[in-house]
Design a protein around this motif. Structure first.
Motif, PDB file in Angstrom:
ATOM      1  N   ALA A 134       0.815  -1.215   0.000  1.00 10.54           N
ATOM      2  CA  ALA A 134       0.000   0.000   0.000  1.00 10.54           C
ATOM      3  C   ALA A 134       0.848   1.264   0.000  1.00 10.54           C
ATOM      4  CB  ALA A 134      -0.935  -0.009   1.211  1.00 10.54           C
ATOM      5  N   ASP A 135       2.113   1.179   0.432  1.00 10.10           N
ATOM      6  CA  ASP A 135       2.961   2.366   0.487  1.00 10.10           C
ATOM      7  C   ASP A 135       3.925   2.443  -0.687  1.00 10.10           C
ATOM      8  OD1 ASP A 135       4.402   0.185   1.209  1.00 10.10           O
ATOM      9  OD2 ASP A 135       5.538   1.186   2.799  1.00 10.10           O
ATOM     10  N   LYS A 136       3.639   1.693  -1.769  1.00 17.10           N
ATOM     11  CA  LYS A 136       4.513   1.694  -2.932  1.00 17.10           C
ATOM     12  C   LYS A 136       3.773   2.244  -4.142  1.00 17.10           C
ATOM     13  CE  LYS A 136       8.015  -0.244  -0.861  1.00 17.10           C
ATOM     14  NZ  LYS A 136       9.251   0.503  -0.638  1.00 17.10           N
ATOM     15  N   PRO A 137       4.479   2.887  -5.067  1.00 18.90           N
ATOM     16  CA  PRO A 137       3.800   3.406  -6.259  1.00 18.90           C
ATOM     17  C   PRO A 137       3.517   2.299  -7.254  1.00 18.90           C
ATOM     18  CG  PRO A 137       6.140   3.863  -6.365  1.00 18.90           C
ATOM     19  CD  PRO A 137       5.894   3.248  -5.012  1.00 18.90           C
ATOM     20  N   ASN A 138       2.549   2.546  -8.121  1.00 19.75           N
ATOM     21  CA  ASN A 138       2.231   1.635  -9.193  1.00 19.75           C
ATOM     22  C   ASN A 138       3.105   2.001 -10.393  1.00 19.75           C
ATOM     23  OD1 ASN A 138       1.019   0.423 -11.485  1.00 19.75           O
ATOM     24  ND2 ASN A 138      -0.903   0.234 -10.367  1.00 19.75           N
ATOM     25  N   CYS A 139       3.872   1.050 -10.899  1.00 19.57           N
ATOM     26  CA  CYS A 139       4.868   1.343 -11.941  1.00 19.57           C
ATOM     27  C   CYS A 139       4.230   1.921 -13.194  1.00 19.57           C
ATOM     28  CB  CYS A 139       5.657   0.085 -12.283  1.00 19.57           C
ATOM     29  SG  CYS A 139       6.466  -0.700 -10.866  1.00 19.57           S
ATOM     30  N   ILE A 140       3.151   1.270 -13.674  1.00 26.73           N
ATOM     31  CA  ILE A 140       2.585   1.676 -14.952  1.00 26.73           C
ATOM     32  C   ILE A 140       1.733   2.930 -14.845  1.00 26.73           C
ATOM     33  CG2 ILE A 140       2.616  -0.672 -15.848  1.00 26.73           C
ATOM     34  CD1 ILE A 140      -0.342  -0.884 -15.280  1.00 26.73           C
ATOM     35  N   SER A 141       1.612   3.499 -13.647  1.00 25.57           N
ATOM     36  CA  SER A 141       0.931   4.780 -13.547  1.00 25.57           C
ATOM     37  C   SER A 141       1.742   5.872 -14.240  1.00 25.57           C
ATOM     38  CB  SER A 141       0.712   5.158 -12.078  1.00 25.57           C
ATOM     39  OG  SER A 141      -0.112   4.216 -11.445  1.00 25.57           O
ATOM     40  N   CYS A 142       3.050   5.731 -14.199  1.00 22.46           N
ATOM     41  CA  CYS A 142       3.928   6.711 -14.840  1.00 22.46           C
ATOM     42  C   CYS A 142       4.593   6.155 -16.094  1.00 22.46           C
ATOM     43  CB  CYS A 142       5.019   7.179 -13.870  1.00 22.46           C
ATOM     44  SG  CYS A 142       4.383   7.986 -12.387  1.00 22.46           S
ATOM     45  N   HIS A 143       4.943   4.873 -16.054  1.00 20.97           N
ATOM     46  CA  HIS A 143       5.673   4.271 -17.166  1.00 20.97           C
ATOM     47  C   HIS A 143       4.691   3.504 -18.038  1.00 20.97           C
ATOM     48  CE1 HIS A 143       9.448   5.303 -15.180  1.00 20.97           C
ATOM     49  NE2 HIS A 143       8.924   4.842 -14.065  1.00 20.97           N
ATOM     50  N   VAL A 144       4.278   4.115 -19.123  1.00 17.82           N
ATOM     51  CA  VAL A 144       3.317   3.491 -20.035  1.00 17.82           C
ATOM     52  C   VAL A 144       4.070   2.537 -20.949  1.00 17.82           C
ATOM     53  CG1 VAL A 144       1.576   3.899 -21.802  1.00 17.82           C
ATOM     54  CG2 VAL A 144       1.857   5.520 -19.912  1.00 17.82           C
ATOM     55  N   GLN A 145       3.614   1.296 -20.996  1.00 19.24           N
ATOM     56  CA  GLN A 145       4.290   0.286 -21.811  1.00 19.24           C
ATOM     57  C   GLN A 145       3.714   0.238 -23.223  1.00 19.24           C
ATOM     58  OE1 GLN A 145       6.839  -2.237 -23.129  1.00 19.24           O
ATOM     59  NE2 GLN A 145       6.947  -1.694 -20.975  1.00 19.24           N
ATOM     60  N   HIS A 146       2.407   0.085 -23.321  1.00 22.41           N
ATOM     61  CA  HIS A 146       1.768  -0.032 -24.632  1.00 22.41           C
ATOM     62  C   HIS A 146       1.284   1.359 -25.047  1.00 22.41           C
ATOM     63  CE1 HIS A 146       2.098  -4.327 -24.096  1.00 22.41           C
ATOM     64  NE2 HIS A 146       1.415  -4.257 -22.967  1.00 22.41           N
ATOM     65  N   LEU A 147       2.171   2.098 -25.696  1.00 23.65           N
ATOM     66  CA  LEU A 147       1.882   3.499 -25.994  1.00 23.65           C
ATOM     67  C   LEU A 147       0.761   3.662 -27.017  1.00 23.65           C
ATOM     68  CD1 LEU A 147       5.528   4.879 -26.188  1.00 23.65           C
ATOM     69  CD2 LEU A 147       3.923   5.037 -24.286  1.00 23.65           C
ATOM     70  N   GLU A 148       0.588   2.696 -27.899  1.00 19.18           N
ATOM     71  CA  GLU A 148      -0.392   2.834 -28.967  1.00 19.18           C
ATOM     72  C   GLU A 148      -1.712   2.146 -28.638  1.00 19.18           C
ATOM     73  OE1 GLU A 148       1.067   2.052 -32.858  1.00 19.18           O
ATOM     74  OE2 GLU A 148       3.098   2.683 -32.359  1.00 19.18           O
ATOM     75  N   ALA A 149      -1.951   1.881 -27.348  1.00 16.39           N
ATOM     76  CA  ALA A 149      -3.237   1.308 -26.950  1.00 16.39           C
ATOM     77  C   ALA A 149      -4.315   2.380 -27.076  1.00 16.39           C
ATOM     78  CB  ALA A 149      -3.163   0.791 -25.523  1.00 16.39           C
ATOM     79  N   ARG A 150      -5.441   2.015 -27.686  1.00 15.01           N
ATOM     80  CA  ARG A 150      -6.509   2.997 -27.911  1.00 15.01           C
ATOM     81  C   ARG A 150      -7.411   3.181 -26.689  1.00 15.01           C
ATOM     82  NH1 ARG A 150      -3.356   3.846 -31.069  1.00 15.01           N
ATOM     83  NH2 ARG A 150      -3.546   4.028 -33.325  1.00 15.01           N
ATOM     84  N   ARG A 151      -7.443   2.206 -25.814  1.00 13.76           N
ATOM     85  CA  ARG A 151      -8.224   2.395 -24.594  1.00 13.76           C
ATOM     86  C   ARG A 151      -7.264   2.763 -23.477  1.00 13.76           C
ATOM     87  NH1 ARG A 151     -10.433  -3.282 -22.044  1.00 13.76           N
ATOM     88  NH2 ARG A 151      -8.545  -3.862 -20.942  1.00 13.76           N
ATOM     89  N   GLU A 152      -7.715   3.579 -22.537  1.00  8.92           N
ATOM     90  CA  GLU A 152      -6.835   4.120 -21.517  1.00  8.92           C
ATOM     91  C   GLU A 152      -6.734   3.159 -20.339  1.00  8.92           C
ATOM     92  OE1 GLU A 152      -6.939   8.390 -20.755  1.00  8.92           O
ATOM     93  OE2 GLU A 152      -8.769   8.419 -21.920  1.00  8.92           O
ATOM     94  N   TRP A 153      -5.531   2.969 -19.903  1.00  9.83           N
ATOM     95  CA  TRP A 153      -5.320   2.163 -18.702  1.00  9.83           C
ATOM     96  C   TRP A 153      -5.514   3.050 -17.475  1.00  9.83           C
ATOM     97  CZ3 TRP A 153      -4.974  -2.900 -19.363  1.00  9.83           C
ATOM     98  CH2 TRP A 153      -4.576  -3.374 -20.620  1.00  9.83           C
ATOM     99  N   GLY A 154      -5.980   2.474 -16.388  1.00  9.92           N
ATOM    100  CA  GLY A 154      -6.222   3.250 -15.175  1.00  9.92           C
ATOM    101  C   GLY A 154      -7.420   4.169 -15.303  1.00  9.92           C
ATOM    102  N   ARG A 155      -8.433   3.744 -16.073  1.00  8.34           N
ATOM    103  CA  ARG A 155      -9.608   4.593 -16.277  1.00  8.34           C
ATOM    104  C   ARG A 155     -10.315   4.909 -14.962  1.00  8.34           C
ATOM    105  NH1 ARG A 155     -12.916   5.903 -20.557  1.00  8.34           N
ATOM    106  NH2 ARG A 155     -11.635   4.660 -21.965  1.00  8.34           N
ATOM    107  N   ALA A 156     -10.147   4.048 -13.954  1.00  7.68           N
ATOM    108  CA  ALA A 156     -10.836   4.289 -12.680  1.00  7.68           C
ATOM    109  C   ALA A 156     -10.347   5.558 -12.004  1.00  7.68           C
ATOM    110  CB  ALA A 156     -10.635   3.094 -11.746  1.00  7.68           C
TER     111      ALA A 156
END
Length: 498
Positions: free
Chosen positions: A455-477
């Motif tokens: 709970a006290d650690k950051p989520n990696c893919i919140s900042c580091h986007v892997q699939h740049l050409e994905a048309r739907r957004e990750w972390g939509r919540a």
């Protein structure tokens, strides 16, 4: 002339062993194990030469027709005898035998030297005959001695191939001798005992039993763990889909003989809503889909969520593996929760060009607006540092919902006061965000893998986007779809009144 048993002291300097004393009527020298003095080298014949005592003198007798023997540099004729004297040097192949008298014994010191062999000397024509020198004519006495020694050694030559005499220099266990016919006897197929028929019967029975057991327990013994529920479904449950078709537990959709599994994954997950591209850094490291998204971990396993665990396991100082020659390390070792400012300097590199192209023009207008408000005109601040700061703040105040009890603006989104207690172009609170970052970037919060990141650690893919050409957004919540952020959004939007 009469030969008699003589004493020989063999000093093998080439083998670094203790001297050995032999008593024999003739010292056989050669490559064969039956020789008293064994010289194991391809340039040495099986029975190369012999030395024996006759009438108080030691004679050297040469048997080799191919390699030759020299005495003090002079080639000894075939089937002839030469008298040995104290200080003589006999060369056989690469071995040098230094002769000396030691009382009633003949001492032979054996050395191995990397030098020209007798065969090399003869092939170059460096023998006395080829140099225009006449070979010394043998005397009548030496001729008689050679004839007498020839009779003596003739029997030894015939027995050289079947002698079982154990030499102290090369001890061996004697073989059983069943008669004179044993020497030239070779078994034929009609004398070889065939395998009993029972061997084939029992062998066939054993293979049949093992085959039946393997067929019965194959599923439990060799089958891997079940695949995740996402790959086991027969239809899609989320829209828009990120795969061409549902897998429905089809093994050959991923595992084929002609195409790698990474290519099969990329081919299936190629839809209008998603493209399985990876970053240039991971391409350079030689990574593919299966490096992060593994399977066969159970039905509750979620490959998309568990990829975060792959990130933390790989990017760790404890991981000593190299990728195309480059190692990895623990990220953000001195910046708290990945806070991008160290000693007042922005260390975040900004958005990659490929990711900037995916952002809306509205976000770019917000970046320009935030940049104009961070510092007054004509500021001496580094333009690159200023642009990174503007991008970072624009990403966080554009449609991002305030979660975890953080203060929000009138639309329920993050504002500057959500993370900073106080802020101005010259005085900014940079201590509070080090703690508030972990409130949003706290990893996965549900399912079997809720502790992928603590709970006290950051989520990696919140900042580091892997699939740049994905048309739907990750972390939509975390995004406020109902908001319509204005280009005139001010940094100081206050949280709503309670």
């Amino acid at each position: 002339m009469q030969t008699e048993a003589s004493k020989f002291i063999i000093n093998r300097e080439d083998l670094n062993v203790d001297p050995v004393t032999l008593v024999t009527d003739g010292l056989k020298i050669g490559r064969a194990p039956s020789c008293e003095l064994v010289l194991n080298h391809p340039m040495v014949s099986r029975l190369h030469a012999g030395i024996n005592d006759a009438d108080g003198r030691y004679y050297l007798y040469n048997f080799s027709h191919s390699s030759g023997t020299t005495l003090n540099g002079r080639v000894v004729a075939i089937e002839s005898a030469e008298v040995l004297a104290d200080g003589d040097v006999v060369q056989i192949g690469p071995y040098f035998l230094r002769i000396s008298r030691a009382g009633d014994a003949l001492s032979i010191g054996v050395t191995l030297e990397v030098a020209m062999t007798v065969a090399d000397s003869e092939s170059r024509g460096e023998t006395p005959q080829s140099q225009g020198q006449q070979a010394p004519q043998p005397s009548k006495e030496s001729t008689e001695v050679a004839a007498a020694l020839g009779v003596f050694w003739e029997k030894r030559k015939r027995e050289a191939g079947k002698m079982q005499h154990v030499s102290p220099l090369r001890p061996q266990k004697p073989q059983r001798v069943l008669g004179k016919a044993r020497f030239n006897w070779t078994p034929t197929r009609d004398l070889v005992r065939p395998w009993p028929f029972s061997v084939f019967v029992w062998g066939f029975a054993a293979v049949a039993v093992l085959s039946i057991v393997a067929a019965v327990v194959y599923a439990q013994t060799y089958s891997p763990a079940p695949i995740s529920s996402a790959h086991a479904r027969g239809k899609f449950t989320s829209q828009p889909p990120v795969a061409r078709q549902a897998n429905a537990t089809n093994c050959t959709a991923c595992h084929t003989l002609t195409v790698s599994m990474d290519k099969n994954c990329a081919s299936c997950h190629e839809t209008p809503a998603f493209r399985p591209t990876i970053t240039d850094a991971h391409k350079a490291a030689g990574l593919g889909c299966t490096a992060c998204h593994v399977e066969h971990q159970g039905t509750e396993y979620r490959p998309s969520v568990a990829s975060l665990q792959t990130c933390t396991n790989c990017h760790n100082d404890a991981n000593k593996k190299t990728y195309n020659g480059h190692g990895v390390h623990t990220p953000h070792p001195q910046t708290g929760f990945g806070y991008p400012v160290v000693n007042g300097k922005w260390v975040w590199t900004g958005l990659p060009d490929a990711e900037k192209q995916q952002k809306t023009p509205e976000l770019q207008r917000i970046i320009d607006n935030v940049r104009s408000q961070l510092v007054p005109p004509n500021s001496a601040r580094d333009p690159d540092d200023l642009h990174r700061s503007a991008e970072f703040h624009a990403l966080h105040i554009h449609r991002v919902k305030a979660v975890g009890g953080l203060p929000a603006n009138r639309d329920g989104e993050l504002s500057c006061s959500s993370c900073h207690k106080f802020f101005s172009p010259v005085n900014v609170d940079r201590e509070t965000p080090r703690a508030t970052c972990g409130t949003c970037h706290n990893g996965d919060r549900g399912g079997k893998f809720e502790n992928v990141l603590a709970a006290d650690k950051p989520n990696c893919i919140s900042c580091h986007v892997q699939h740049l050409e994905a048309r739907r957004e990750w972390g939509r919540a975390l995004l406020n779809d109902l908001s319509a952020a204005s280009p005139n959004l001010q940094l100081g939007d206050a949280p709503p009144q309670k």
